[in-house]
Enzyme design. Structure first.
Site: not given
Ligand code: NAP
Length: 248
Positions: A143, A157
């Protein structure tokens, strides 16, 4: 070479977008997730519609026994893994450090730091040429928070993503001679369900005026960078970072 990809947290958001692009690129796909069976089945149907051989595996990436079972299923049902996207991550409610519990900190570090390290460990046991593997590629989803620190919001985080960046640098050098590349992407504010976890589902829209490009990002824009880093087009990139923050 048959390409077999494990994408953690692929039921939604950036992971699901990566699964769709991986299907178009001809990968066999393991869609990992934690709780949301319905969302995972929807992604499975989408990637199969695109012609991919795929499975869903419900497993908590912060628990090594569950990771071991995940990779064993991939071995049997898809073949040896050649690509890993450490995408699953979590975040707590907006808070200052003095109000963060030990439980919150440990859960976050286990999911965001220990989980990717363990997934990489079990992938490397199959990919590394020193173990008889054909090599491969790992992309960690970090991130921009790793650079910015997220004061008064989520220093925990941000610190977890800083650790992931350092892990990326070190592991890249450790396994470079074994045919495995390790890189990372650093997204900024991306429109996904992730922000609901932090207590503000509308966070990206609210913060758009503070982003130099004036808009939040889409999961597909991050997935494109992940797929490039995984591909042979990035054959001389390891220990590298692509920032996708719209200028942040
Ligand atoms: P999201 O839409 O909330 O999806 C999160 C995914 O991770 C879901 O499939 C969830 O499964 C799964 N998950 C959570 N905890 C888990 C665990 N302990 N074991 C296995 N699966 C798990 O999030 P996203 O925005 O796509 O984020 C993905 C990555 O991008 C993360 O690492 C986040 O830190 C990073 N990121 C996101 C942003 C942003 O603005 N969105 C910015 C910077 C970085 P379930 O559906 O079953 O809950």
């Amino acid at each position: 070479m048959d390409n077999v990809i494990v994408i953690t947290g692929a039921s939604r958001g950036i992971g699901a977008a990566t699964a769709r692009l991986a299907a178009c690129a001809g990968y066999r796909i393991c869609i990992n997730y934690l709780n949301d069976d319905e969302a995972a089945q929807k992604v499975l149907a989408e990637v199969r519609e695109l012609g991919a051989d795929a499975i869903t595996v419900k497993a908590d990436v912060s628990v090594e026994d569950e990771i071991i079972q995940l990779f064993q299923r991939v071995d049997v049902e898809l073949g040896p893994v050649t690509a890993l996207v450490n995408n699953a991550g979590t975040i707590g409610h907006k808070s200052q450090l003095e109000h963060m519990s030990e439980f919150r900190l440990l859960k976050l570090m286990k999911t965001n730091v220990v989980g990717p390290m363990l997934c990489a460990k079990h992938a490397l046991q199959r990919m590394s040429q020193c173990h008889g593997g054909k090599g491969g590629s790992i992309v960690n989803v970090s991130s921009v928070a790793a650079r910015l620190g997220s004061p008064n919001e989520y220093v925990d985080y941000a610190a977890s993503k800083g650790a992931l960046d350092t892990f990326t640098l070190g592991l890249a050098k450790e396994v470079a001679a074994d045919g495995v590349r390790v890189n990372a992407v650093r997204p900024g504010y991306i429109f996904t369900d992730f922000h609901a976890l932090s207590g503000d589902a509308e966070r990206v829209s609210k913060l758009e005026p503070s982003i130099p490009m004036g808009r939040g990002g889409q999961a597909e824009e991050v997935a494109e960078a992940i797929m490039w880093l995984l591909s042979d087009k990035a054959s001389y990139s390891t220990g590298s970072f692509i920032d996708l923050g719209g200028g942040r």
